[in-house]
Design an enzyme around this catalytic site. Structure first.
Site, PDB file in Angstrom:
ATOM      1  CB  SER A   1      -0.686   0.283   1.398  1.00 37.16           C
ATOM      2  OG  SER A   1      -2.214   0.861   1.223  1.00 37.16           O
TER       3      SER A   1
ATOM      4  CG  ASP B   1      -7.325  -3.112  -3.599  1.00 34.67           C
ATOM      5  OD1 ASP B   1      -7.782  -2.689  -2.686  1.00 34.67           O
ATOM      6  OD2 ASP B   1      -6.462  -3.209  -3.960  1.00 34.67           O
TER       7      ASP B   1
ATOM      8  CG  HIS C   1      -5.204  -2.197   0.002  1.00 35.02           C
ATOM      9  ND1 HIS C   1      -4.531  -1.931  -1.082  1.00 35.02           N
ATOM     10  CD2 HIS C   1      -4.689  -1.507   0.840  1.00 35.02           C
ATOM     11  CE1 HIS C   1      -4.263  -0.988  -0.651  1.00 35.02           C
ATOM     12  NE2 HIS C   1      -3.849  -0.787   0.020  1.00 35.02           N
TER      13      HIS C   1
END
Length: 267
Positions: free
Chosen positions: A95, A217, A245
């Site tokens: 991320s 996602d 995610h």
């Protein structure tokens, strides 16, 4: 304080293997990697850590000014690399950590050999010609909710971020991780994450890079993966048959296999 103590550094795997540095995302800690480490350890020297303000890092090292920009987290990465004298590092960032890795590699390119971006996003807010997944109002509401009731926000948002509604235990784990983070520190990291714009920084990446996205996602839609892939010359884009995610939790075998294949470690 030394960086290894400050950031709760742990090392697993082969002592003589190539170095794999696993960097967690917002609201998480190194425990998020536990399901992929057993598959990676036979091939790599696996280095894990917690950013200051997360997991078992030392809270006394927290400095709001430093951690109000992604550069502060990149400094954590570089100080760990320097203290352990890590070279030819394969940086795996989940991320927002993918962008932290970009900044770290730009500042100390001699430390890094490859990069794996897991569900990356350089910009969460939509703009003309760019889809980040959220409107500016969406992000304002998200941050307002987080700042007014962090625990309530965590309980609501973690299952959405995780996806996989048919596996509620995954959402519960992410909720627990979010709730274990100090709310004041989490608020700063959230603003740093969701208001950042690292799109131009992507063009500084000069090492082989794998962009690893999920088929669904809500935080980093596939348009974002395509943008990151297009912005980094020679990068490889792999779409996992996974939702949510956090594929290191929802699809750990596929995530580990993609890393091993990209690095050539299994050959």
């Amino acid at each position: 304080m030394d960086a290894c103590s400050r950031n709760n550094v742990a090392v697993a795997g082969r002592t003589d293997g190539p170095v794999l540095l696993l960097a967690h995302g917002f609201g998480c800690d190194q425990n998020m990697w536990r399901l992929v480490v057993p598959a990676l350890s036979p091939h790599f020297r696996v280095v894990l850590f917690d950013y200051v303000g997360s997991g078992r890092s030392d809270p006394s090292a927290w400095n709001e000014e430093r951690y109000s920009s992604l550069d502060g987290y990149a400094r954590d990465v570089l100080e760990i690399c320097a203290e352990l004298d890590l070279r030819d590092v394969i940086f795996v960032g989940h991320s927002v950590s993918a962008m932290i890795g970009v900044l770290a590699a730009a500042r100390a390119p001699e430390r890094f050999s490859r990069m794996v971006m897991v569900a990356p996003s350089p910009r969460y807010i939509d703009e003309d010609g760019y889809r980040g997944g959220f409107s500016s109002d969406d992000i304002d509401e998200l941050l307002e909710s987080l700042e007014s009731n962090y625990l309530g926000w965590s309980a609501t948002m973690a299952p959405v971020i995780m996806g996989n509604a048919d596996r509620p235990e995954l959402g519960e784990e992410l909720t627990t991780s979010f709730c274990a983070t100090d709310p004041d520190m989490a608020r700063v990291f959230a603003r740093t994450t969701f208001l950042s714009d690292s799109r131009e920084d992507l063009r500084t990446v000069a090492i082989p890079t794998l962009v690893l996205e999920c088929s669904q996602d809500v935080i980093a839609p596939r348009e974002v993966g395509a943008f990151v892939h297009d912005a980094i010359p020679g990068s490889r884009l792999v779409t996992l048959e996974a939702t949510g995610h956090c594929p290191q939790l929802s699809a750990p075998q596929a995530t580990a296999a993609a890393v091993i294949d990209f690095t050539g470690a299994g050959r």
